[in-house]
Scaffold this active site. Structure first.
Site, PDB file in Angstrom:
ATOM      1  CG  HIS A  65     -76.921   6.693 -69.570  1.00 52.37           C
ATOM      2  ND1 HIS A  65     -76.358   7.045 -68.301  1.00 52.37           N
ATOM      3  CD2 HIS A  65     -77.350   5.580 -69.458  1.00 52.37           C
ATOM      4  CE1 HIS A  65     -76.781   6.233 -67.515  1.00 52.37           C
ATOM      5  NE2 HIS A  65     -77.331   5.336 -68.180  1.00 52.37           N
ATOM      6  CG  ASP A 109     -75.041  10.048 -67.780  1.00 49.31           C
ATOM      7  OD1 ASP A 109     -75.843  10.428 -68.428  1.00 49.31           O
ATOM      8  OD2 ASP A 109     -74.740   8.823 -67.337  1.00 49.31           O
ATOM      9  CB  SER A 204     -79.803   4.763 -66.004  1.00 51.43           C
ATOM     10  OG  SER A 204     -78.659   3.817 -65.883  1.00 51.43           O
TER      11      SER A 204
END
Length: 248
Positions: A65, A109, A204
């Site tokens: 992402h 992910d 992230s």
């Protein structure tokens, strides 16, 4: 011992950048030589930031992402706002998100970044080893996450220096209760459900490090008051990682 505070990019990470890390403690400069700071630009032209980690001289592993335009990777950084002699800034030649990545559900992910040139190994720049195919972490194991970002929920600016926090591996059921799409096959549940301290928008793509190996990739969570959070399970994706690094 200082309390374990929030460090992750876990609040709405699939729609947000990686600007915020809450708490933790500053690490010794360049003691995490595998850490990567990823800069990019989204479709609206806004700057976005993610974490990642060097797994080979010309490959960085991060979250799918985090994919955006004009991606560059900074290696060897402690203070990302300073021009440190240890820093190596390398453009991304190709982003390779997992083909089964589902942005809505946050599954698969994981993404490889092929660098335009190989990183030069120094004391401040070295790859992080991946676990063996049969390796596992179990509930109660203590791991760590590192990244750059805010040091408190009310802070208006992010910390420029690399910080780290400890997390405890949880039973898969703890995350399954929060997210119906959670899969124990492809994900790891980590945090501390007894403490209101973990998921929040932050770094992230950074590594979940256990016994000096990258067992997970920071993926998502729910909000600033609920813990634990979800990490992509690296072991499950080892064949995909190996195949793609050999092809490029």
């Amino acid at each position: 011992m200082p309390p374990i505070l929030i460090l992750l990019t876990l609040l709405l990470p699939l729609r947000a950048g990686a600007e915020e890390i809450i708490g933790g403690h500053e690490v010794k400069p360049h003691s995490r030589p595998y850490m990567a700071f990823i800069k990019s630009v989204d479709i609206e032209g806004k700057k976005k930031y993610c974490g990642g980690f060097l797994v080979q001289d010309d490959f960085v592993l991060t979250a799918a992402h985090c994919r955006n335009r004009s991606m560059t990777v900074t290696l060897g950084a402690h203070n990302i706002k300073a021009k440190e002699e240890t820093q190596q800034i390398i453009p991304v030649a190709k982003a390779i998100p997992h083909p089964a990545f589902n942005r809505k559900h946050g599954t698969n992910d994981i993404m490889l970044l092929k660098l335009e040139s190989k990183a030069k190994r120094t004391k401040a720049v070295r790859p992080l080893k991946l676990p063996r195919p049969n390796a596992r972490v179990k509930p109660g194991d203590v791991c760590s996450v590192a990244g750059w970002g805010k040091t408190s929920i009310n802070a208006t600016k992010a910390s420029a220096r690399l910080r780290e926090a400890q997390l405890i591996i949880q039973e898969d059921e703890e995350c399954k209760k929060l997210w119906y799409t959670y899969s124990k096959t492809t994900q790891i549940c980590a945090g501390d459900p007894k403490k209101v301290q973990a998921p929040y928008e932050g770094e992230s793509g950074g590594p979940l490090v256990c016994d000096n190996l990258a067992y997970g990739v920071v993926s998502y969570g729910i909000n600033r008051t609920i813990t634990p959070g979800v990490f992509t399970k690296v072991v499950h994706f080892l064949p995909w990682i190996s195949t793609n690094m050999k092809l490029l």
